[in-house]
Each structure stands twice: as C-alpha cells, then as structure tokens.
Design an enzyme around this catalytic site. Structure first.
Site, PDB file in Angstrom:
ATOM      1  N   VAL A 122      -0.728  -0.010  22.977  1.00 12.69           N
ATOM      2  CA  VAL A 122      -1.463   1.231  23.253  1.00 12.69           C
ATOM      3  C   VAL A 122      -0.863   2.431  22.507  1.00 12.69           C
ATOM      4  O   VAL A 122      -1.581   3.372  22.134  1.00 12.69           O
ATOM      5  CB  VAL A 122      -1.596   1.463  24.780  1.00 12.69           C
ATOM      6  CG1 VAL A 122      -0.279   1.826  25.402  1.00 12.69           C
ATOM      7  CG2 VAL A 122      -2.662   2.489  25.091  1.00 12.69           C
ATOM      8  N   ASN A 153      -6.331  -0.821  21.761  1.00  8.22           N
ATOM      9  CA  ASN A 153      -5.409  -1.654  20.987  1.00  8.22           C
ATOM     10  C   ASN A 153      -4.464  -2.382  21.922  1.00  8.22           C
ATOM     11  O   ASN A 153      -4.154  -1.904  23.015  1.00  8.22           O
ATOM     12  CB  ASN A 153      -4.608  -0.793  19.998  1.00  8.22           C
ATOM     13  CG  ASN A 153      -3.972  -1.635  18.909  1.00  8.22           C
ATOM     14  OD1 ASN A 153      -4.632  -2.506  18.327  1.00  8.22           O
ATOM     15  ND2 ASN A 153      -2.709  -1.401  18.619  1.00  8.22           N
ATOM     16  N   GLY A 168     -17.867  -8.275   8.175  1.00  8.40           N
ATOM     17  CA  GLY A 168     -17.373  -7.248   7.257  1.00  8.40           C
ATOM     18  C   GLY A 168     -17.777  -7.431   5.798  1.00  8.40           C
ATOM     19  O   GLY A 168     -17.269  -6.716   4.934  1.00  8.40           O
ATOM     20  N   LYS A 193       0.827  -1.211   0.000  1.00  9.90           N
ATOM     21  CA  LYS A 193       0.000   0.000   0.000  1.00  9.90           C
ATOM     22  C   LYS A 193       0.863   1.264   0.000  1.00  9.90           C
ATOM     23  O   LYS A 193       0.604   2.212  -0.735  1.00  9.90           O
ATOM     24  CB  LYS A 193      -0.946   0.007   1.194  1.00  9.90           C
ATOM     25  CG  LYS A 193      -2.079  -1.003   1.027  1.00  9.90           C
ATOM     26  CD  LYS A 193      -3.125  -0.838   2.097  1.00  9.90           C
ATOM     27  CE  LYS A 193      -4.264  -1.818   1.866  1.00  9.90           C
ATOM     28  NZ  LYS A 193      -5.322  -1.715   2.852  1.00  9.90           N
ATOM     29  N   ASP A 249     -12.020   2.030   1.893  1.00  6.84           N
ATOM     30  CA  ASP A 249     -12.363   1.354   3.152  1.00  6.84           C
ATOM     31  C   ASP A 249     -13.223   2.233   4.056  1.00  6.84           C
ATOM     32  O   ASP A 249     -14.133   1.726   4.726  1.00  6.84           O
ATOM     33  CB  ASP A 249     -11.089   0.937   3.898  1.00  6.84           C
ATOM     34  CG  ASP A 249     -10.532  -0.385   3.382  1.00  6.84           C
ATOM     35  OD1 ASP A 249     -11.281  -1.159   2.758  1.00  6.84           O
ATOM     36  OD2 ASP A 249      -9.331  -0.649   3.606  1.00  6.84           O
TER      37      ASP A 249
HETATM   38  P1  NAP Z   1      -3.160  -4.672  10.440  1.00  9.10           P
HETATM   39  O1  NAP Z   1      -2.835  -3.351   9.879  1.00  9.10           O
HETATM   40  O2  NAP Z   1      -2.168  -5.782  10.384  1.00  9.10           O
HETATM   41  O3  NAP Z   1      -3.591  -4.436  11.984  1.00  9.10           O
HETATM   42  C1  NAP Z   1      -3.808  -5.539  12.816  1.00  9.10           C
HETATM   43  C2  NAP Z   1      -4.482  -5.091  14.108  1.00  9.10           C
HETATM   44  O4  NAP Z   1      -4.849  -6.274  14.835  1.00  9.10           O
HETATM   45  C3  NAP Z   1      -3.571  -4.279  15.031  1.00  9.10           C
HETATM   46  O5  NAP Z   1      -4.343  -3.347  15.729  1.00  9.10           O
HETATM   47  C4  NAP Z   1      -3.025  -5.370  15.970  1.00  9.10           C
HETATM   48  O6  NAP Z   1      -2.624  -4.873  17.239  1.00  9.10           O
HETATM   49  C5  NAP Z   1      -4.265  -6.213  16.145  1.00  9.10           C
HETATM   50  N1  NAP Z   1      -3.963  -7.575  16.576  1.00  9.10           N
HETATM   51  C6  NAP Z   1      -3.341  -8.549  15.872  1.00  9.10           C
HETATM   52  N2  NAP Z   1      -3.256  -9.673  16.604  1.00  9.10           N
HETATM   53  C7  NAP Z   1      -3.825  -9.397  17.810  1.00  9.10           C
HETATM   54  C8  NAP Z   1      -4.037 -10.142  19.001  1.00  9.10           C
HETATM   55  N3  NAP Z   1      -3.666 -11.430  19.111  1.00  9.10           N
HETATM   56  N4  NAP Z   1      -4.676  -9.542  20.031  1.00  9.10           N
HETATM   57  C9  NAP Z   1      -5.084  -8.261  19.935  1.00  9.10           C
HETATM   58  N5  NAP Z   1      -4.898  -7.490  18.840  1.00  9.10           N
HETATM   59  C10 NAP Z   1      -4.276  -8.052  17.793  1.00  9.10           C
HETATM   60  O7  NAP Z   1      -4.477  -5.297   9.769  1.00  9.10           O
HETATM   61  P2  NAP Z   1      -5.654  -4.476   9.045  1.00  9.10           P
HETATM   62  O8  NAP Z   1      -5.292  -4.277   7.614  1.00  9.10           O
HETATM   63  O9  NAP Z   1      -5.975  -3.289   9.884  1.00  9.10           O
HETATM   64  O10 NAP Z   1      -6.847  -5.529   9.082  1.00  9.10           O
HETATM   65  C11 NAP Z   1      -7.555  -5.820  10.275  1.00  9.10           C
HETATM   66  C12 NAP Z   1      -8.739  -6.740   9.935  1.00  9.10           C
HETATM   67  O11 NAP Z   1      -9.705  -6.031   9.160  1.00  9.10           O
HETATM   68  C13 NAP Z   1      -8.353  -7.975   9.101  1.00  9.10           C
HETATM   69  O12 NAP Z   1      -9.051  -9.091   9.621  1.00  9.10           O
HETATM   70  C14 NAP Z   1      -8.856  -7.636   7.713  1.00  9.10           C
HETATM   71  O13 NAP Z   1      -9.215  -8.793   6.955  1.00  9.10           O
HETATM   72  C15 NAP Z   1     -10.091  -6.821   8.041  1.00  9.10           C
HETATM   73  N6  NAP Z   1     -10.488  -5.893   6.943  1.00  9.10           N
HETATM   74  C16 NAP Z   1     -11.743  -6.061   6.424  1.00  9.10           C
HETATM   75  C17 NAP Z   1     -12.163  -5.213   5.416  1.00  9.10           C
HETATM   76  C18 NAP Z   1     -13.534  -5.382   4.850  1.00  9.10           C
HETATM   77  O14 NAP Z   1     -13.821  -4.845   3.764  1.00  9.10           O
HETATM   78  N7  NAP Z   1     -14.412  -6.075   5.534  1.00  9.10           N
HETATM   79  C19 NAP Z   1     -11.322  -4.194   4.932  1.00  9.10           C
HETATM   80  C20 NAP Z   1     -10.041  -4.043   5.508  1.00  9.10           C
HETATM   81  C21 NAP Z   1      -9.648  -4.916   6.519  1.00  9.10           C
HETATM   82  P3  NAP Z   1      -1.099  -4.408  17.516  1.00  9.10           P
HETATM   83  O15 NAP Z   1      -1.003  -2.983  17.020  1.00  9.10           O
HETATM   84  O16 NAP Z   1      -0.945  -4.542  18.979  1.00  9.10           O
HETATM   85  O17 NAP Z   1      -0.218  -5.356  16.734  1.00  9.10           O
END
Ligand code: NAP
Length: 285
Positions: free
Chosen positions: A155, A152, A245, A66, A103
C-alpha cells in the site's frame, strides 16, 4: 547508411517491438533496423554514448535500465519527467539525446478504444503501483478522470503514487491496499478497471473481482502475454467490455516511431506485423 534504433534491456525475451518497428521502417521506405541490445550493466553507458552517432535514430529502454539511461540523456521531455519514467530516447540532429515516455499516451489510446469513450470525467480503478501504473495514473488524471483509486499489494507504493500525481488535473485520487473494502467499493462504481500489475502474466490469478463491477464497466489488462488473462476471461464471462494491452503496445510504438522518423500513421502496419506474435500462446512472457 542503415540507421538503427536499439532496445536496451536485460533480459530481452520479446520480439514484439522489433517486429513492429522493422515492418514500419519497410513500409515507410526508411533504411533503418530495430536492434536488440541485451547488455550487462557496465556496457550501458557506452551504448548510450554510441547512440549520439549519425547512424542512430534513438533508443528504446526497458528493465532494468530505465533509470540509468534517463540519467545519461541531455534532456527529458516534461511529461516523462513528471511521470518519472523514460522508455524511449530520441537523437537530435546535433547528436543530443532526449528521453521521452510513450506508455502514458499509448495507454490512453488503448483504453479509450476499449471503453469506446474518453477518460475525461470517468471513474477509474487501477491495480498496481509499479512503472506501468505511473504512466496509467498520470494518463487518467491528465485526461481529466473524475476519480482514480489505486490499489496495490504494497500500500505504501500506492500512497506514494497518489501523492506524486495528486495535483494533476481536476480529478481526485486515493490509495488503498488490493482487496481492501475501499478498493471493493471503488470497483462498484468504476467506469474502467485497469490491471497494471504483472498478475496474469507472472503470477496466476486476478487483481480485480469483476463481479463487483457495474455492467457498463470496461476491464483493461496491460498484460498482453498471454493474450487472454484470467481477468479478461472472467470479465468477458460477465458480459463486460474487456481488452488486453496489445493496442497500448501498438499505440506507444507508433508514437515512438513518429518521434524517431517524423513518419506517423504506422499503427495499422505495426498491428498487422505483430498479430502473429500476439496470437501465439507460446510467445514468451
Ligand atoms: P513493475 O514495475 O515490476 O510493477 C509490478 C506491479 O505488480 C507492482 O504494483 C507489484 O506490487 C504488482 N505485483 C506483482 N506481483 C503481484 C502479486 N502476486 N499480487 C499483487 N500484485 C503484484 O512492472 P511494470 O513495469 O509496472 O509492468 C506491469 C505490467 O504491465 C507487466 O505485465 C507489463 O508487461 C505490463 N506493461 C504493458 C505495457 C503495454 O504496452 N501493454 C506497457 C508497460 C507495461 P508490489 O508493489 O506490491 O510489488
């Protein structure tokens, strides 16, 4: 000439976007295909340069490219610049590349459908501070949410997000650690609680204790693979409104399609096309 939109990322395990966009091209009578470009880092620049050609409508972009693709665009939509994330690129008639973000509007469409009301004036709790949470928090504040609590695991990432968007809209925003007493207090008065982490998809468990939520609250999980996460199962067991989602995914795709082709109103076509994949418990996370 068959035109193309290419999704750049690595790995590209999911076919949801391809299925939705190809169905929409067919329904709209547009001679174009959505192709998956699983690229090595050194291949990205050339692929983006190629998308300036007449046979391209634009690009989709996903992890981990990205940021690099945004840097190769000529222009970034103001909203995408504010959010700090480009997930699609449109080719202009002159061969320019403009990055945009679907998004945030996709989330707003999906969550307001799930809530049965506008985000305006609502009290929101968001778990997560990653890429998706940026779009979620921006969308809530931009829509006029009254208060947003970001929780988060790390934090400092929540604090950076709150700081980044602190001046958007009339609402207030606070950052806390997941599970902090302040997070639990926020849940007790939330209109909507959003999971924007990968928990439920990658890791087991839930980020939100649904027992704390008012009976009027909605639970919205950005995860759509699997279709029902432990969070959604628990929310439904408590009699709460709950949605995954999938409607966000469909809404953001329809918004991108309109930007690339000028043809709107494709959400129903996309929903029908992607339904078998969304219902498939074996679909890849
Ligand atoms: P990302 O940038 O990798 O962020 C991951 C997030 O999850 C961070 O806040 C991370 O916390 C947290 N996390 C990961 N493992 C964890 C755990 N074991 N316990 C607590 N928190 C945890 O991912 P993203 O791109 O934001 O995507 C997040 C989700 O949204 C994914 O499942 C993705 O498929 C979904 N999504 C859906 C759509 C849709 O159209 N429906 C669009 C975009 C994304 P830390 O900062 O502490 O690591």
């Amino acid at each position: 000439m068959t035109q193309r939109v290419g999704l750049i990322g690595k790995p590209l395990r999911r076919r949801h976007s391809q299925v939705m966009h190809d169905a929409a091209f067919d329904a709209a009578g547009i001679d174009a295909r959505y192709v998956l470009l699983e690229l090595e880092p050194e291949e990205v620049e050339a692929a983006v340069a190629a998308a300036r050609g007449e046979d391209w409508l634009g690009l989709g972009v996903t992890a981990p490219y990205k940021r690099v693709v945004a840097g190769l665009c000529d222009d970034i939509d103001p909203e995408a610049a504010r959010i700090g994330a480009v997930n699609n690129v449109a080719r202009t008639p002159a061969g320019g590349l403009v990055g945009f973000n679907t998004d945030a509007p996709g989330f707003r469409a999906g969550v307001e459908l799930a809530m049965g009301r506008s985000l305006h004036g609502s009290t929101v709790v968001v778990a997560g501070a990653g890429g998706a949470a940026h779009a979620v928090v921006f969308a809530c504040l931009d829509a006029g949410a009254r208060h947003v609590t970001i929780g988060n695991r790390t934090v400092s990432a929540a604090a950076a997000l709150a700081e980044r968007f602190g001046d958007i809209g009339p609402g207030t925003v606070q950052a806390v650690a997941l599970g902090d007493p302040a997070f639990e207090r926020a849940l007790r008065s939330a209109d909507v609680a959003v999971n924007a982490t990968t928990v439920g998809m990658v890791d087991p468990g839930t980020t939100i204790d649904v027992a704390l939520l008012p009976v009027t609250a909605t639970v919205f999980d950005l995860v759509y693979v699997p279709p029902e996460t432990p969070l959604l199962r628990a929310a439904r067991a408590h009699g709460l409104r709950a949605a995954n989602g999938s409607e966000m995914l469909i809404a953001q795709a329809a918004i991108a399609f309109e930007r690339w082709t000028g043809v709107g109103g494709m959400a129903d076509v996309m929903r029908s096309a992607v339904a078998p994949l969304l219902a498939d418990p074996a679909a890849t996370a």
